[in-house]
Design a protein around this motif. Structure first.
Motif, PDB file in Angstrom:
ATOM      1  N   HIS A 176      -3.125  13.511   1.373  1.00  0.00           N
ATOM      2  CA  HIS A 176      -1.839  12.908   1.743  1.00  0.00           C
ATOM      3  C   HIS A 176      -1.622  11.662   0.897  1.00  0.00           C
ATOM      4  O   HIS A 176      -2.529  10.817   0.781  1.00  0.00           O
ATOM      5  CB  HIS A 176      -1.841  12.491   3.217  1.00  0.00           C
ATOM      6  N   PHE A 177      -0.430  11.515   0.323  1.00  0.00           N
ATOM      7  CA  PHE A 177      -0.092  10.270  -0.371  1.00  0.00           C
ATOM      8  C   PHE A 177       0.791   9.465   0.564  1.00  0.00           C
ATOM      9  O   PHE A 177       1.832   9.949   1.016  1.00  0.00           O
ATOM     10  CB  PHE A 177       0.638  10.541  -1.692  1.00  0.00           C
ATOM     11  N   VAL A 178       0.363   8.224   0.884  1.00  0.00           N
ATOM     12  CA  VAL A 178       1.044   7.453   1.922  1.00  0.00           C
ATOM     13  C   VAL A 178       1.657   6.148   1.422  1.00  0.00           C
ATOM     14  O   VAL A 178       2.279   5.422   2.191  1.00  0.00           O
ATOM     15  CB  VAL A 178       0.088   7.157   3.103  1.00  0.00           C
ATOM     16  N   GLY A 179       1.487   5.835   0.136  1.00  0.00           N
ATOM     17  CA  GLY A 179       2.002   4.568  -0.376  1.00  0.00           C
ATOM     18  C   GLY A 179       3.399   4.684  -0.937  1.00  0.00           C
ATOM     19  O   GLY A 179       3.937   5.789  -1.116  1.00  0.00           O
ATOM     20  N   GLN A 180       4.007   3.531  -1.226  1.00  0.00           N
ATOM     21  CA  GLN A 180       5.305   3.542  -1.892  1.00  0.00           C
ATOM     22  C   GLN A 180       5.122   4.194  -3.260  1.00  0.00           C
ATOM     23  O   GLN A 180       4.203   3.861  -3.996  1.00  0.00           O
ATOM     24  CB  GLN A 180       5.847   2.122  -2.026  1.00  0.00           C
TER      25      GLN A 180
END
Length: 239
Positions: A81-85
């Protein structure tokens, strides 16, 4: 068992106990909540240990950390999962390893993600990041679209080739009416999710809660909690 594996196993057991207790208190089944371990700043060796301990969902918030780590762990059965801006110039790299991007917050990003996954012949799960501290038409301090912009952005994701609208994500805001009121913030996210699912029934993922407030997220109805420090501890940054 190595010292690090023993440490991570003990921490995971404590987090698992917290999730089980929170589910029981909320009258929910344990299997309704998925633990995502946020491995930012921690090495690939920790990801491998976590996999040995049964973790299957991991998250990152910086492509420069995530890309080499995902490559080093490509042989493992993991959902990334990519969760950053996410800046559009990083989209091509992120879509090469991420299974889900939880921080979709603008139409330009939807277009870039779609183009990248079509080029790579992949499908990408997307969560709309909701900024509960943002005014209409604005983005939040930590990214995200204002609540009144969710439906329009969701429609754009739903219509974009290669993208799958999975649901919503939020980070408990540091300012505005929900600052310091995590439970109220997560209740609001679940309310927005309920409205979204009326038109997009498959978009049933609600990602909320971190190490300090996962109980509030579970009580509100989150389907996924993102836990880093409580599992991995406080350690120096990589490099």
């Amino acid at each position: 068992m190595t010292d690090r594996k023993a440490e991570l196993a003990a921490n995971l057991a404590q987090v698992e106990e917290r999730i089980v207790s929170a589910c029981a208190a909320a009258g929910r089944k344990r299997e309704e909540v998925t633990l995502i371990v946020v491995t930012k700043t921690y090495p690939a060796s920790d990801v491998r240990i976590l996999h040995q301990l049964g973790v299957r969902h991991v998250a990152e918030n910086r492509d420069q950390d995530a890309a080499p780590k995902a490559t080093a762990c490509a042989d493992l059965s993991l959902t990334w999962h990519f969760v950053g801006q996410l800046q559009t110039n990083k989209v091509r790299s992120v879509t090469s390893y991420a299974d889900v991007v939880q921080s979709v917050d603008r139409a330009k990003l939807v277009t870039a993600l779609s183009a990248a996954v079509v080029r790579g012949d992949r499908e990408l799960g997307c969560l709309i990041q909701v900024a509960l501290d943002a005014e209409s038409g604005e983005r939040g301090e930590r990214g995200g679209v204002a609540p009144d912009g969710v439906e329009e952005l969701a429609a754009a994701v739903d219509a974009a080739p290669g993208l799958r609208l999975d649901g919503l994500m939020t980070v408990a805001p540091l300012a505005g009416e929900y600052a310091g009121r995590q439970r109220a913030a997560f209740d609001r996210l679940v309310e927005i999710s309920s409205r979204l699912r009326a038109g997009h029934p498959a978009a049933n993922m609600v990602s909320a809660g971190m190490s300090g407030d996962l109980e509030d997220a579970v009580a509100a109805g989150a389907t996924h909690v993102r836990v880093g420090t409580a599992v991995l501890g406080v350690r120096p940054r990589l490099g």
